[in-house]
Write a protein that holds these residues in place. Sequence first.
Motif, mmCIF file in Angstrom:
data_model
loop_
_atom_site.group_PDB
_atom_site.id
_atom_site.type_symbol
_atom_site.label_atom_id
_atom_site.label_comp_id
_atom_site.label_asym_id
_atom_site.label_seq_id
_atom_site.Cartn_x
_atom_site.Cartn_y
_atom_site.Cartn_z
ATOM 1 N N ARG A 58 21.048 76.589 20.105
ATOM 2 C CA ARG A 58 21.537 75.763 19.009
ATOM 3 C C ARG A 58 23.000 76.072 18.638
ATOM 4 O O ARG A 58 23.842 75.168 18.568
ATOM 5 C CB ARG A 58 20.620 75.970 17.807
ATOM 6 N N THR A 98 27.067 71.065 25.806
ATOM 7 C CA THR A 98 25.897 70.195 25.743
ATOM 8 C C THR A 98 25.109 70.222 27.050
ATOM 9 O O THR A 98 24.005 69.664 27.118
ATOM 10 C CB THR A 98 26.306 68.746 25.426
ATOM 11 N N SER A 101 21.515 71.210 27.017
ATOM 12 C CA SER A 101 20.380 70.307 26.779
ATOM 13 C C SER A 101 19.361 70.428 27.903
ATOM 14 O O SER A 101 18.153 70.265 27.687
ATOM 15 C CB SER A 101 20.869 68.864 26.651
ATOM 16 N N VAL A 159 27.264 63.118 16.148
ATOM 17 C CA VAL A 159 26.328 63.905 16.952
ATOM 18 C C VAL A 159 26.235 65.330 16.422
ATOM 19 O O VAL A 159 25.152 65.933 16.389
ATOM 20 C CB VAL A 159 26.761 63.904 18.435
ATOM 21 N N TRP A 162 24.002 65.234 13.371
ATOM 22 C CA TRP A 162 22.608 64.989 13.770
ATOM 23 C C TRP A 162 22.006 66.231 14.423
ATOM 24 O O TRP A 162 20.844 66.581 14.175
ATOM 25 C CB TRP A 162 22.551 63.799 14.713
ATOM 26 N N THR A 163 22.801 66.904 15.262
ATOM 27 C CA THR A 163 22.315 68.111 15.924
ATOM 28 C C THR A 163 22.044 69.211 14.907
ATOM 29 O O THR A 163 21.053 69.944 15.008
ATOM 30 C CB THR A 163 23.350 68.597 16.965
ATOM 31 N N LEU A 167 18.123 69.470 15.682
ATOM 32 C CA LEU A 167 17.827 70.277 16.868
ATOM 33 C C LEU A 167 17.325 71.656 16.463
ATOM 34 O O LEU A 167 18.070 72.441 15.860
ATOM 35 C CB LEU A 167 19.076 70.424 17.743
#
Length: 376
Positions: A58, A98, A101, A159, A162-163, A167
């Motif tokens: 994260r 990223t 992911s 993003v 939101w992450t 996440l």
Amino acid sequence: MGLNSISIDIMLPALPEIGQAMGSTLPNLAQLSIGMFLVGAAVSAFLIGPVADTFGRRLPILAGLAVFVLAALLTPLAPNMECLLALRLLQGLGVGTTRLSQAVLRDRYAGSEMAEAMSMSLMVFLILPVLAPLIGQAILLLVGWQAIFLTMAGLGAAVLAWTWIRLPETLAPENRREFSLGQIFAGLRTIAADRHAVGFGLSAMFLLGALYGFIASAQPVYADAFGLGALFPLAMAATAIVQSASAFVCTRLIRRMGALAVASMALRAYCGLAAALVLALCLHLLPFAVFLVLMMAVMAMFTWADATLGALSMSNLGKVAGTAASAFGAIQALGATVLGSLIGQFYDGTPSALVWGTLLLGLAALCASGWARERR
């Protein structure tokens, strides 16, 4: 994952204007802004993996997104091409995190389940190229190329938020590794000793090189060689729609046939379609309609192969998923950037370099995959 795609595709219509604004005298210099972005992403992906295996997924992703947003905000202020390329490199360094992911997916899935999850991710990921060139073209016409980078910054900030909210940390405490050079090299040795990991990873690299070559060549091939001009984003959008639909079909095929069978079928079909492109080119039977249909089919097979090869290369590496994701990300991105840039730099006003590059790299991917499947 989508930021990687949109950071490339949204600026494709603006490459000629960026080159002119920066005083570039070489027709392909603006394309280096894509190459620098990809190099930055590759370097970042390689460095971040061991950190993620120790401290989790994260925090590195959030930090990388913050760097990406800052670099995108500064890019419109670049006084020359050198400064712009440096900021694109910094953007790539940020967005490269990223790549984790894939490690997040491996924390939760394995084998064909992971391939199915990756295929679903690709389906969403590939929707963005449908919109990105069209958005880039609209921004270019209404405001100017500088606003394209401000749009990237806005999307990156969205993003990031939101992450931050959505996440979770997926690395289990028992799977955390000590952060030391010894542990890093031990993880790399584990990867290098796995024939599936190396073979399928190299196969994915060659295909990714063909994709980067397509991206680097798309604007001059569509707009100039085939005379589409400002309509070129529509052709890119059509290709991306086909890819997104093929990713949905891929999830069903994986469930029925398994990841290995789908990868094998996709690679063979990819090479066959690429050979048809080369044959049509050599026979001077390659009008735009034929080129577009065959290229869309090639990209559909790329989508099937990309989803399955990534999962197959990670199948035995759950304990070193972060290091594996970063190592594969770096090697694949660097190798693919070199190969894709060669295709872009060999552009001669015709689709020849793109067509031949697609076939040769497809054959290399097929050979690497075959080597991975051989028994010792």
